[in-house]
Scaffold this active site. Structure first.
Site: not given
Ligand code: ADP
Ligand code: AMP
Length: 213
Positions: A13, A88, A127, A160, A171
């Site tokens: 996203k 969300r 990531r 992260r 998540r």
């Protein structure tokens, strides 16, 4: 043009939202980025949000909705924006809808970046995010020119905390329970468009621009 990006955590996203923001000259509004900036600056909001983010949980709607509505009320959002990571939950979507309806306005497109769960954990563990400017990379798919260093600002790239596999599993569960119902919500409004997020990022972007025009 007002656009919402939907998709699982790590679906791409943010990557696509940044490309859309550049091409269509609208601000990229990421609630996750706003929370991370607050954490970095040690604000009260940041301290509160961190408790939830570290667990892979959603920050409560009361906190999230206010910061988002304040952000989109700013001048640079007058001609549109691309929302990344908001809404969300159904209540978040309803509050946004009501706020826009009051202004005689609406969301034009909800773009669902579709990536199956089995690809997500790999995406997230690769990531890397810049500690300074928030730019994101992937160690295999979107590597920086110099390992561990941001191309844009030269600062350090980190994994992260909430991208560690244990947290990513939480998540994903939260995504399926609370966020996926938004696909139905925007389908019913007739503005949902899905793209195959497993493709190369430029191919995903081409599919999105074909939708946005
Ligand atoms: P989200 O904002 O949905 O959480 P990101 O845009 O940060 O996801 O993307 C998650 C990770 O996957 C990042 O490391 C990013 O560089 C990488 N990525 C994004 N799009 C693609 C793609 N189409 N193919 C492979 N990797 C991608
Ligand atoms: P993101 O950068 O979009 O992956 O968001 C990182 C984390 O910030 C999420 O896992 C949530 O804890 C929190 N967060 C971001 N956006 C929202 C939102 N709209 N509602 C609730 N929590 C959010």
């Amino acid at each position: 043009m007002k656009i919402i990006m939907l998709g699982a955590p790590g679906a791409g996203k943010g990557t696509q939202a940044k490309m859309i923001a550049d091409k269509y000259a609208v601000p990229h509004v990421s609630t996750g980025d706003i929370f991370r900036a607050n954490i970095k600056n040690g604000t009260e909001l940041g301290m509160e949000a961190k408790k939830y983010m570290d667990q892979g949980q959603l920050v409560p709607d009361e906190l999230t909705v206010k910061i988002l509505l304040d952000r989109v009320a700013q001048d640079d959002c007058k001609n549109g924006y691309v929302l990344d990571g908001f809404p969300r939950t159904i209540p978040q979507a309803e509050v946004l809808d009501e706020a826009l309806t009051k202004l005689g306005d609406k969301i034009d497109f909800a773009i669902n970046v579709d990536v199956p769960d089995e690809n997500i954990i790999k995406r997230m563990s690769g990531r890397r995010a810049c500690v300074n400017c928030g730019a994101t990379y992937h160690i295999e798919h979107v590597p920086p020119k110099t390992e561990g260093i941001c191309d844009r600002c030269g600062k350090e790239l980190i994994l992260r905390d909430d991208d560690k596999p244990e947290t990513v599993k939480n998540r994903l569960k939260v995504y399926h329970d609370q966020t996926q119902p938004l696909i139905d919500f925007y389908t019913k409004k007739g503005i949902l468009k899905s793209v195959d997020g497993t493709k190369d990022m430029n191919d995903v972007f081409a599919a999105i621009t074909a939708i946005l025009g």
